[in-house]
Design a protein around this motif. Structure first.
Motif, short mmCIF file in Angstrom:
data_model
loop_
_atom_site.label_atom_id
_atom_site.label_comp_id
_atom_site.label_asym_id
_atom_site.label_seq_id
_atom_site.Cartn_x
_atom_site.Cartn_y
_atom_site.Cartn_z
N HIS B 39 57.73 32.37 56.87
CA HIS B 39 58.44 32.94 55.89
C HIS B 39 59.90 33.18 56.24
O HIS B 39 60.79 32.83 55.16
CB HIS B 39 57.94 34.43 55.88
CG HIS B 39 56.58 34.69 55.22
ND1 HIS B 39 55.74 35.61 55.59
CD2 HIS B 39 56.11 34.22 54.21
CE1 HIS B 39 54.71 35.45 54.82
NE2 HIS B 39 55.14 34.65 53.67
N ILE B 192 56.22 42.45 56.01
CA ILE B 192 55.86 41.22 55.04
C ILE B 192 54.80 40.55 55.93
O ILE B 192 55.20 40.05 56.91
CB ILE B 192 57.16 40.44 54.58
CG1 ILE B 192 58.04 41.11 53.65
CG2 ILE B 192 56.47 39.19 53.90
CD1 ILE B 192 59.08 40.39 53.42
N SER B 220 51.75 38.09 52.23
CA SER B 220 52.48 37.51 51.37
C SER B 220 52.50 35.59 51.44
O SER B 220 52.08 35.30 52.54
CB SER B 220 54.03 37.56 51.65
OG SER B 220 54.88 37.09 50.68
N ASP B 226 56.46 34.95 45.61
CA ASP B 226 55.41 35.55 46.43
C ASP B 226 56.26 36.69 47.13
O ASP B 226 55.78 37.62 47.16
CB ASP B 226 54.70 34.59 47.26
CG ASP B 226 53.80 33.81 46.82
OD1 ASP B 226 53.12 34.06 45.73
OD2 ASP B 226 53.62 32.54 47.10
N MET B 227 57.50 36.06 47.89
CA MET B 227 58.08 37.05 48.83
C MET B 227 58.63 38.10 48.10
O MET B 227 58.56 39.24 48.64
CB MET B 227 58.92 36.11 49.74
CG MET B 227 58.12 35.60 50.64
SD MET B 227 59.13 34.43 51.99
CE MET B 227 59.56 33.10 50.85
N SER B 230 56.25 40.55 47.19
CA SER B 230 55.80 41.19 48.16
C SER B 230 56.73 42.55 48.49
O SER B 230 56.33 43.45 48.71
CB SER B 230 55.52 40.46 49.46
OG SER B 230 54.61 39.39 48.97
N GLN B 248 49.39 40.30 48.83
CA GLN B 248 49.92 39.55 47.44
C GLN B 248 49.37 38.14 47.32
O GLN B 248 49.43 37.66 46.38
CB GLN B 248 51.59 39.65 47.85
CG GLN B 248 52.25 39.15 46.67
CD GLN B 248 52.26 37.76 46.61
OE1 GLN B 248 52.32 37.15 47.77
NE2 GLN B 248 52.68 36.91 45.68
N TYR B 249 48.73 37.69 48.46
CA TYR B 249 48.56 36.19 48.42
C TYR B 249 46.96 36.20 48.40
O TYR B 249 46.13 35.26 49.05
CB TYR B 249 48.86 35.73 49.94
CG TYR B 249 48.86 34.38 49.99
CD1 TYR B 249 49.56 33.71 49.02
CD2 TYR B 249 48.84 33.57 51.41
CE1 TYR B 249 49.61 32.29 49.37
CE2 TYR B 249 49.17 32.36 51.39
CZ TYR B 249 49.39 31.65 50.33
OH TYR B 249 49.60 30.15 50.64
#
Lengths: 114, 376
Positions: B39, B192, B220, B226-227, B230, B248-249
């Motif tokens: 990330h 996250i 995430s 995606d991020m 999140s 979220q993932y």
């Protein structure tokens, strides 16, 4: 500079952290835990031993970490993941990793040609 | 911003960034930690900070396995591999990581048999085809790679391959998060959560972060969207006064993780009482060792391990950066004594380390500031 060193200088990404999407092409007839995957046209062997409850079949897409299929994903997610690797500048590292799988042949121990 | 056009669904990204602006209370400063080095790398590469309001600060966490490995462990591994009959194998990521007497690649240049493998099973195959040699695999990584090492050891035992061993340096993410939360100078609002580690461990192991520590955590994906999504999920929780684990993932991470991977890990590994993390110090039960039933395949039990300890220079402030107390460029050594070419501290070692990522993508912007006011 030898091959290993060349490989090393080419990369910026953390190889072991890459999740590479591949499509299962064939399951080995002698070893159900070994499959051939296709990653953007490159075919390599991956290990299915960590998906024992949810074995993929030819045509399924998987995310690969250090030579092991770790999760099944949809085709759309596979394409998106490849795109993410590209945007991250990691697609070359991913292809290099894929081409590295099975570098040493089980029987001869000699590096295989790609 | 310049990358937005390359992104998938740029309009959705813009809308999500707008939603973040709407949700963020201008009177509040948000400190969110992304735990995973992947990330961190993505945040810098995509320039995500440019899409966020200034009062949302991203703190880069401990999730880069190369960065947190103490130099002494590299020295230990290389020292056990000095014997002429040993082939030292490791992932490419390890090859340039400096030990006191040089990196694995430099040892190779001096004549040691050092080889890159892309999978632990390739190291095992190498052992099969070199019966007169001993193949040592330098294992590293969080729960993303630990199951692969475990399964390789199960195979080695099942197939009776005895000229193979693993020098185990696997670490686990939860105790590192706990150490960060326990530190007195910690100031974080939410996490996250790591994407690929969670593929293995699932989301349940994070529940204490929400219930006991009162911090939201959202697992995430790695795409920009995606991020950003999140962060929306985190802000919604914070605004509603909620703290929960959210995923979220979902398209990749099952809530329960990967049972086969967890089973393989439990069969082969047990927790070490403590392990040293570069930048964070000793953390209880934060790393894996190989069980005694696999002693024959454990490099540490087969060979004499020197147990070397190398402390980072006091001036390196990796710990403060890891805990989010300092920004990478606020460390006294950043960009001067400590650069990606000549790393002094842990976080400059790999491209996923926050200092190396910051150096590559942000350094140019801040270099002048740093030079003009060194204590900034």
């Amino acid at each position: 500079m030898d091959e290993d060193e060349k490989n090393e200088t080419a990369l910026g990404a953390c190889h072991m952290c890459l999740a590479i999407p591949g499509k299962i092409v064939e399951i080995s007839s002698t070893n159900p835990e070994s499959a051939t995957v296709d990653v953007v046209g490159v075919r390599r062997k991956v290990d299915l031993g960590l998906l024992e409850k949810d074995r993929p079949v030819p045509g399924d897409w998987v995310l690969i970490h250090v030579g092991f299929a770790m999760s099944k994903i949809s085709e759309q997610d596979a394409l998106d993941q490849m795109n993410t690797l590209r945007m991250l500048g990691e697609s070359e590292a991913a292809m290099q990793e894929i081409e590295g799988y099975g570098l040493y042949d089980y029987d001869t121990g000699k590096p295989k040609s790609a | 911003m310049k990358f937005v056009d390359e992104f998938r669904e740029p309009e959705l990204i813009t809308r999500t960034a707008d939603e973040i602006r709407r949700l963020a209370d201008p009177g509040r400063h948000y400190r969110l930690m992304e735990v995973c080095g992947g990330h961190t790398h993505a945040i810098y590469r995509f320039g995500l900070k440019d899409l966020l309001p200034e009062n949302i600060e991203l703190i880069h966490g401990p999730g880069c396995p190369v960065c947190v490995l103490p130099m002494g462990r590299i020295d230990d591994g290389l020292s056990m591999a000095q014997r002429p009959d040993v082939i030292f194998t490791a992932f490419g990521d390890m090859m340039r990581v400096p030990g006191t007497k040089g990196s694995p690649l430099e040892h190779k240049a001096r004549g040691m048999d050092v080889r890159i493998v892309y999978s632990p099973t390739d190291a095992l195959k190498l052992a099969c085809s070199n019966p007169d040699k001993h193949v040592m695999f330098f294992a590293i990584g969080f729960e993303t790679t630990a199951p692969s090492t475990a399964l390789t050891l199960l195979r080695a035992r099942a197939e009776g391959i005895r000229n193979f061993s693993v020098f185990c340096n696997h670490v686990t993410i939860i105790p590192a998060i706990r150490a960060i939360l326990d530190s007195p100078d910690m100031r974080l609002d939410a996490f996250i959560g790591p994407g690929h580690v969670s593929t293995v461990i699932g989301c349940r192991p994070y529940e204490w972060i929400a219930s006991d520590e009162g911090k939201p955590i959202v697992v995430s994906g790695f795409e920009p969207l995606d991020m950003l999504q999140s962060i929306v999920m985190i802000l919604r929780q914070l605004n509603a006064g909620e703290t929960k684990v959210e995923n979220q993932y979902k398209r990749v991470v099952p809530w329960e993780g990967n049972p086969a991977a967890l089973k393989a890990m439990a069969q082969v590994f047990q927790l070490r009482p403590y392990f040293e993390w570069r930048g964070l110090g000793f953390i209880s039960q934060s790393a894996l060792r190989i069980r005694d039933s696999f002693a024959e395949w454990d490099s540490e039990q087969r060979f004499e391990i020197p147990g070397l300890r190398v402390t980072d220079p006091k001036a390196a402030q990796c710990g403060e950066v890891l805990k989010g107390v300092l920004k990478p460029h606020q460390c006294k050594l950043f960009g001067r004594e400590c650069t990606p070419e000549m790393p002094v501290g842990a976080l400059m070692v790999s491209s996923e380390g926050s200092c190396a990522a910051y150096y590559s993508y942000e350094h140019r912007k801040t270099a002048m500031v740093n030079i003009l006011s060194p204590t900034a």
